[in-house]
Scaffold this motif. Structure first.
Motif, PDB file in Angstrom:
ATOM      1  N   UNK A  94       0.822  -1.222   0.000  1.00 38.88           N
ATOM      2  CA  UNK A  94       0.000   0.000   0.000  1.00 38.88           C
ATOM      3  C   UNK A  94       0.849   1.263   0.000  1.00 38.88           C
ATOM      4  N   UNK A  95       2.175   1.104   0.044  1.00 35.29           N
ATOM      5  CA  UNK A  95       3.040   2.268   0.068  1.00 35.29           C
ATOM      6  C   UNK A  95       3.178   2.900   1.434  1.00 35.29           C
ATOM      7  N   UNK A  96       2.684   2.215   2.474  1.00 43.75           N
ATOM      8  CA  UNK A  96       2.716   2.785   3.820  1.00 43.75           C
ATOM      9  C   UNK A  96       3.902   2.280   4.646  1.00 43.75           C
ATOM     10  N   UNK A  97       4.795   1.540   4.020  1.00 45.43           N
ATOM     11  CA  UNK A  97       5.944   1.006   4.767  1.00 45.43           C
ATOM     12  C   UNK A  97       7.226   1.318   4.017  1.00 45.43           C
ATOM     13  N   UNK A  98       8.224   1.753   4.745  1.00 44.53           N
ATOM     14  CA  UNK A  98       9.540   2.000   4.150  1.00 44.53           C
ATOM     15  C   UNK A  98      10.602   1.568   5.141  1.00 44.53           C
ATOM     16  N   UNK A  99      11.678   1.001   4.645  1.00 41.21           N
ATOM     17  CA  UNK A  99      12.782   0.570   5.496  1.00 41.21           C
ATOM     18  C   UNK A  99      14.074   1.162   4.965  1.00 41.21           C
ATOM     19  N   UNK A 100      14.995   1.460   5.865  1.00 46.27           N
ATOM     20  CA  UNK A 100      16.273   2.022   5.448  1.00 46.27           C
ATOM     21  C   UNK A 100      17.354   1.664   6.455  1.00 46.27           C
ATOM     22  N   UNK A 101      18.578   1.580   5.985  1.00 46.08           N
ATOM     23  CA  UNK A 101      19.739   1.421   6.853  1.00 46.08           C
ATOM     24  C   UNK A 101      20.511   2.730   6.963  1.00 46.08           C
ATOM     25  N   UNK A 102      19.979   3.793   6.375  1.00 42.80           N
ATOM     26  CA  UNK A 102      20.626   5.102   6.376  1.00 42.80           C
ATOM     27  C   UNK A 102      19.928   6.011   7.381  1.00 42.80           C
ATOM     28  N   UNK A 103      20.541   6.195   8.533  1.00 38.45           N
ATOM     29  CA  UNK A 103      19.889   6.997   9.577  1.00 38.45           C
ATOM     30  C   UNK A 103      19.663   8.430   9.131  1.00 38.45           C
ATOM     31  N   UNK A 104      20.486   8.931   8.217  1.00 40.54           N
ATOM     32  CA  UNK A 104      20.323  10.312   7.766  1.00 40.54           C
ATOM     33  C   UNK A 104      19.042  10.497   6.960  1.00 40.54           C
ATOM     34  N   UNK A 105      18.503   9.412   6.425  1.00 41.89           N
ATOM     35  CA  UNK A 105      17.300   9.528   5.607  1.00 41.89           C
ATOM     36  C   UNK A 105      16.016   9.360   6.420  1.00 41.89           C
ATOM     37  N   UNK A 106      16.130   9.134   7.710  1.00 41.10           N
ATOM     38  CA  UNK A 106      14.941   8.930   8.527  1.00 41.10           C
ATOM     39  C   UNK A 106      14.162  10.236   8.690  1.00 41.10           C
ATOM     40  N   UNK A 107      12.832  10.162   8.692  1.00 37.35           N
ATOM     41  CA  UNK A 107      12.033  11.369   8.924  1.00 37.35           C
ATOM     42  C   UNK A 107      12.056  11.747  10.402  1.00 37.35           C
ATOM     43  N   UNK A 108      11.645  12.939  10.689  1.00 36.42           N
ATOM     44  CA  UNK A 108      11.510  13.380  12.092  1.00 36.42           C
ATOM     45  C   UNK A 108      10.165  12.845  12.591  1.00 36.42           C
ATOM     46  N   UNK A 109      10.206  11.601  13.025  1.00 39.15           N
ATOM     47  CA  UNK A 109       8.970  10.862  13.291  1.00 39.15           C
ATOM     48  C   UNK A 109       8.313  11.291  14.594  1.00 39.15           C
ATOM     49  N   UNK A 110       7.015  11.006  14.693  1.00 37.57           N
ATOM     50  CA  UNK A 110       6.258  11.281  15.922  1.00 37.57           C
ATOM     51  C   UNK A 110       6.474  10.198  16.972  1.00 37.57           C
ATOM     52  N   UNK A 111       6.786   8.984  16.523  1.00 43.38           N
ATOM     53  CA  UNK A 111       6.970   7.869  17.456  1.00 43.38           C
ATOM     54  C   UNK A 111       8.147   7.024  16.994  1.00 43.38           C
TER      55      UNK A 111
END
Length: 353
Positions: A1-18
């Motif tokens: 559904x496009x609602x999941x993303x995974x990354x090993x690059x911490x710099x690409x992480x969003x400023x998440x709420x949780x």
């Protein structure tokens, strides 16, 4: 559904709420908890925190980790827990291979303050059917360790009684099944080659460390841990006894090497320890498993009915994988060793260990 993303690059992480911290927490070479992965994950969270974000520790840690390590890292830049950022703990309750949805497993939830607890509860209640708040983070942390210490002690008890029942000529699994008909005061545990995985052999060490720090280490937990660690060696001892103590050159096949049936995970797997124990005594240790795993240093047998250089001299049930034909397994070798009490006694020579 496009609602999941995974990354090993911490710099690409969003400023998440949780932020959920779900990293391994193994024991180090000296049996002490290694919180390095948790610390690294906290640093990743701290670098990407937005005001009002929630950080929830899910990894299993010793009591005091939430109010200690987690708080220290998150407040390092002047942010205050319960005001600028919210902190909670909800220890994992994993059962690998379980068909039931994790949503149905109740989640313990503890937090250092009421605001953090309310924020975390609002998040978790969207994810699971039942949230169980507790008064402090330490209660949640200790409850997780108690759950696995309870299992460790009972598994060690069952493995020990398994040998005793066998000496009496009584089938262990029939005894457990009979006792399990009691609707109160009894939970069934089954014999095996030794509890493995990332929880049962590990988590009680976290509890013991803190109990020792408080001057109250548990002698019973220590004995259970030692008995569980020694279980693979006792299996090897039983094999050696069958060959008059001499295993050098003996070709032994271990059937199943994962720590749990149906789960492709070798962490602290008792069958791998059995392979190592056999090899240390000079045996030619081989293994077969239908799951996609690799055990370095030992020969894998693709078809146990057609072992290279002929049939093995003994076979050990290491893990009862669902696809195994247990009735046929004793016919693979002149003698079969059964730590689980699962092999039929009329299919060949079976030694209960």
């Amino acid at each position: 559904t496009g609602c999941f993303a995974a990354t090993a690059d911490r710099a690409s992480l969003p400023r998440a709420d949780a932020w959920f911290i779900c990293v391994p927490t193994p024991l180090d070479g000296e049996g002490r908890p290694d919180l390095g992965p948790v610390r690294a994950a906290l640093e990743t969270c701290r670098a990407g925190l937005r005001p009002g974000a929630l950080v929830c520790l899910v990894s299993t840690c010793q009591p005091g980790a939430t109010n200690g390590l987690c708080r220290d890292v998150l407040e390092r830049d002047g942010a205050l827990i319960g005001q600028d950022v919210y902190l909670a703990v909800s220890p994992e309750r994993e059962d690998p291979g379980r068909a039931e949805s994790p949503r149905r497993v109740p989640r313990l939830l503890g937090a250092p303050d009421a605001a953090s607890l309310a924020r975390a509860r609002g998040v978790w209640e969207r994810l699971v059917d039942r949230v169980v708040p507790v008064a402090t983070p330490e209660i949640a942390e200790c409850a997780k360790l108690l759950e696995n210490a309870y299992r460790l002690v009972n598994i060690a008890l069952m493995d020990e009684l398994h040998r005793g029942f066998a000496a009496l000529g009584v089938p262990t699994r029939a005894v457990v099944a009979a006792a399990a008909t009691k609707p109160f005061g009894f939970a069934p545990f089954w014999p095996g080659a030794g509890a493995g995985g990332h929880c049962i052999p590990v988590d009680p060490g976290y509890l013991q460390m803190e109990l020792a720090r408080a001057g109250q280490p548990s002698a019973l937990v220590a004995l259970a841990a030692a008995a569980n660690a020694a279980r693979p060696r006792r299996v090897v001892d039983a094999v050696a006894a069958e060959f008059d103590g001499r295993l050098a050159g003996r070709r032994i096949l271990v059937m199943g090497v994962t720590y749990k049936p149906g789960v492709a995970d070798l962490r602290v797997a008792a069958p791998v320890a059995i392979l190592s124990g056999l090899a240390a005594r000079g045996a030619v240790a081989m293994w077969h498993d239908p799951l996609p795993v690799e055990v370095e240093g030992f020969a894998r047998v693709e078809d146990p009915a057609r072992c290279p250089d002929g049939p093995p001299e003994a076979v050990i049930l290491g893990t009862p994988q669902p696809s195994f034909d247990l009735a046929a397994l004793p016919r693979l070798a002149p003698v079969a060793f059964d730590p689980f009490g699962l092999l039929p006694r009329d299919a060949g020579r079976v030694v209960v260990v």
